[in-house]
Design a protein around this motif. Structure first.
Motif, PDB file in Angstrom:
ATOM      1  N   PHE A 193       0.642  -1.254  -0.171  1.00 15.92           N
ATOM      2  CA  PHE A 193      -0.114   0.150   0.021  1.00 15.92           C
ATOM      3  C   PHE A 193       1.393   1.766  -0.213  1.00 15.92           C
ATOM      4  N   LYS A 194       1.962   1.213   0.359  1.00 11.77           N
ATOM      5  CA  LYS A 194       3.200   2.126   0.524  1.00 11.77           C
ATOM      6  C   LYS A 194       3.853   2.250  -0.999  1.00 11.77           C
ATOM      7  N   THR A 195       4.187   1.624  -1.235  1.00 11.10           N
ATOM      8  CA  THR A 195       4.235   1.630  -2.546  1.00 11.10           C
ATOM      9  C   THR A 195       3.195   2.272  -3.976  1.00 11.10           C
ATOM     10  N   TYR A 224       3.914   6.095  -5.158  1.00 11.84           N
ATOM     11  CA  TYR A 224       3.886   6.193  -6.849  1.00 11.84           C
ATOM     12  C   TYR A 224       2.815   7.234  -7.575  1.00 11.84           C
ATOM     13  N   ARG A 225       1.174   6.886  -7.081  1.00  7.27           N
ATOM     14  CA  ARG A 225       0.501   7.563  -7.639  1.00  7.27           C
ATOM     15  C   ARG A 225       0.864   8.724  -6.703  1.00  7.27           C
ATOM     16  N   LYS A 258      -1.525   0.278 -10.393  1.00  4.58           N
ATOM     17  CA  LYS A 258      -2.674  -0.297  -9.447  1.00  4.58           C
ATOM     18  C   LYS A 258      -2.613   1.843  -9.298  1.00  4.58           C
ATOM     19  N   ALA A 259      -1.427   1.958  -8.512  1.00  9.46           N
ATOM     20  CA  ALA A 259      -1.296   3.175  -9.361  1.00  9.46           C
ATOM     21  C   ALA A 259      -1.318   4.282 -10.015  1.00  9.46           C
ATOM     22  N   MET A 260      -1.088   3.842 -11.775  1.00  9.15           N
ATOM     23  CA  MET A 260      -1.626   4.817 -12.742  1.00  9.15           C
ATOM     24  C   MET A 260      -2.555   4.381 -13.185  1.00  9.15           C
ATOM     25  N   ASN A 261      -2.726   3.284 -12.564  1.00  8.68           N
ATOM     26  CA  ASN A 261      -5.100   4.046 -13.132  1.00  8.68           C
ATOM     27  C   ASN A 261      -5.741   5.025 -12.112  1.00  8.68           C
TER      28      ASN A 261
END
Length: 336
Positions: free
Chosen positions: A232-234, A238-239, A286-289
């Protein structure tokens, strides 16, 4: 009204409050107060504070708002000339606030200051979350004097200079309260991670200075809420890194930066996969989305964008510098 409010945001951190509040209160000067903002903890934090420290002001949020909104909600209720946003897992040292207060009093253009962050469990080494002051490259990758990717330097006094930096760590962030509220504080939508870098970029955009002060030292455990290996930290890193680029880059840099950045993030995702970190691999996508979904909202948050602030970023890629050219150190001006 006190000159300085030292404010800890707590979420299920009773173990840190027990360990570090005594030292903090012992080293709290007469011109300062200590306040606690509790983010709807479910451990015994509130009962402990009521029993052991009834003299402290405790502001209780009605839910866990995360780091950014948690502080924003609480700080609206605290009046002081300066705030120090202090992590609960930090051990302070004698007279740690004095040199920073003197520095900020002497120059009204200084909006924020960071002390030296040393690792609690290795007191010869800099700590990952801020070390000797934060910088960022033109693609949005943050780094520090004393910490360059996986390289943590031993503190030998090599960075004992009070220099202007690009961002100050949220682990121990001194900031003028007027400027904090004027710029809207931390961005609620970041929840946690990178929010202080976004805030500091807005400080730079507004024409104020952020400084590192080597005469103040604190010891930081780090990873107290979300361990480094948490996926979740990752995701948040990134997001939120993409969010801060969208909010703060000059318009003419947006297209090329995001093309290169998406390529680098995809590359990083597959490196995670090759290392066996499948959850981190998924977290990057997921961050990119999530960035795609939040694009319009974040774009509306673009305010004053300063070309001069962008010129303060490191003008090359630190990914290329570290993994291709094998650079390990940054002195505030150049890599080596």
């Amino acid at each position: 009204m006190k000159k300085l409010a030292i404010v800890i945001l707590n979420w299920n951190g009773k173990r840190f409050l027990e360990r570090f509040l005594p030292t903090l209160l012992e080293n709290c000067p007469d011109y300062a107060e200590v306040d606690i903002i509790d983010n709807a903890s479910t451990d015994d934090s509130l009962a402990f504070l009521a029993s052991a420290y009834p003299q402290l002001r405790v502001i209780v949020n009605d839910e866990n708002y995360g780091f950014a909104k948690g502080y924003n909600v609480g700080l609206r209720q605290i009046e002081a000339e300066y705030y120090c946003l202090l992590n609960s897992d930090i051990e302070v040292t004698p007279h740690w606030t004095d040199p920073i207060m003197a520095q900020m009093d002497a120059d009204t253009q200084i909006a924020a200051v960071q002390p030296k962050l040393i690792a609690f469990h290795d007191r010869k080494s800099f700590e990952y979350a801020g070390a000797a002051g934060g910088f960022i490259d033109k693609y949005g990758y943050p780094f520090c004097r004393g910490r360059f990717f996986d390289v943590l330097e031993e503190d030998k006094g090599q960075y004992d200079s009070a220099i202007q930096i690009f961002w100050a760590s949220g682990a121990a962030l001194f900031v003028r309260s007027e400027i904090y509220h004027q710029l809207g504080g931390l961005d609620d939508d970041f929840f946690a991670h990178m929010e202080e870098i976004d805030f500091c970029w807005r400080i730079n955009n507004a024409g104020y200075k952020i400084m590192f002060n080597p005469d103040s030292t604190v010891y930081h455990i780090g990873g107290g809420t979300l361990p480094k290996e948490n996926s979740f930290k990752t995701f948040l890193n990134y997001r939120n890194d993409l969010f801060l680029l969208l909010k703060n880059l000059p318009s003419h840099r947006l297209c090329i930066t995001f093309i290169i950045r998406f390529f680098l993030d995809i590359l990083a995702a597959f490196v995670f996969l090759l290392q066996g970190h499948r959850k981190d691999f998924v977290a990057v996508f997921k961050a990119m989305n999530a960035f795609r979904k939040g694009f319009r909202k974040m774009k509306k948050k673009r305010q004053t964008i300063s070309e001069q602030a962008f010129k303060m970023t490191y003008p090359h890629s630190i990914v290329f510098a570290r993994f291709i050219k094998r650079k390990k150190y940054f002195d505030g001006k150049k890599l080596s």
